[in-house]
Write an enzyme that holds these catalytic residues in place. Structure first.
Site, PDB file in Angstrom:
ATOM      1  N   CYS A  37      33.887 -61.665 -39.225  1.00 23.38           N
ATOM      2  CA  CYS A  37      32.967 -62.114 -40.272  1.00 23.38           C
ATOM      3  C   CYS A  37      32.690 -63.613 -40.212  1.00 23.38           C
ATOM      4  O   CYS A  37      31.855 -64.099 -40.958  1.00 23.38           O
ATOM      5  CB  CYS A  37      33.534 -61.766 -41.645  1.00 23.38           C
ATOM      6  SG  CYS A  37      35.109 -62.583 -41.979  1.00 23.38           S
ATOM      7  N   CYS A 110      40.247 -58.812 -43.735  1.00 19.86           N
ATOM      8  CA  CYS A 110      40.438 -59.935 -44.669  1.00 19.86           C
ATOM      9  C   CYS A 110      41.935 -60.166 -44.874  1.00 19.86           C
ATOM     10  O   CYS A 110      42.395 -61.314 -44.893  1.00 19.86           O
ATOM     11  CB  CYS A 110      39.760 -59.649 -45.995  1.00 19.86           C
ATOM     12  SG  CYS A 110      38.073 -59.039 -45.845  1.00 19.86           S
TER      13      CYS A 110
HETATM   14 FE1  FES Z   1      35.465 -62.341 -44.112  1.00 12.83          FE
HETATM   15 FE2  FES Z   1      36.656 -60.929 -46.044  1.00 12.83          FE
HETATM   16  S1  FES Z   1      34.678 -60.601 -45.182  1.00 12.83           S
HETATM   17  S2  FES Z   1      37.423 -62.622 -44.976  1.00 12.83           S
END
Ligand code: FES
Length: 159
Positions: A37, A110
């Site tokens: 992400c 995460c």
């Molecule tokens: Fe990147 Fe949760 S979506 S840390």
């Protein structure tokens, strides 16, 4: 999974996140980035002696991450208090996020990001960025003009 319950737990955790912010006079610091992400987490750790053992006195974090990362990091910094390095290193992202219940599949990374930051901070030889200016108030600041690190910040991306 009960998504309402998960979302409520996240909301509760981020309403009053614990130990968020840079730590002055930390003994160790670690940062990781997520290739999933693009987010990152930095963690600081301070140790103390207890009955002849070196244990984690306290920890703090900053993150660009999502609400789940904030919630897990908040829980993790509380969970590792009083643990030795070896004990803390046994905790997985799943362990660190246990109080939130099982993370949805798209949020598992995460928790792993928080685990990675913890492992980075507890790695042998983990250094601390010494700020010559006032402590950065945000993670973004700490990478910007406010940070005058004596060593370059080494950011590791999770595999
Ligand atoms: Fe990147 Fe949760 S979506 S840390």
């Amino acid at each position: 999974m009960d998504q309402v319950s998960f979302q409520q737990k996240i909301a509760d955790a981020i309403a009053n996140p614990k130990n968020m912010g840079a730590m002055e006079a930390a003994d160790a610091e670690g940062s990781v980035g997520s290739p999933n992400c693009g987010d990152m987490v930095r963690m600081w750790v301070k140790f103390r002696e207890e009955n002849g053992r070196k244990v984690i006195d306290r920890a703090s974090f900053q993150t660009f991450g999502c609400e789940t990362a904030i919630a897990v990091a908040s829980l993790a910094t509380e969970m590792i208090r009083g643990k030795t390095v070896a004990e803390a290193l046994q905790l997985s992202g799943e362990d660190l996020s246990r109080d939130l219940g099982p993370l949805p599949p798209m949020k598992i990374h995460c928790g792993q990001l928080v685990e990675g930051a913890l492992r980075s901070a507890l790695a042998p030889g983990a250094h601390v960025t010494v700020l010559k200016a006032a402590p950065a108030t945000t993670l973004l600041d700490s990478f910007g003009s406010n940070a005058k690190a004596t060593k370059p910040v080494k950011l590791r991306f999770l595999d």
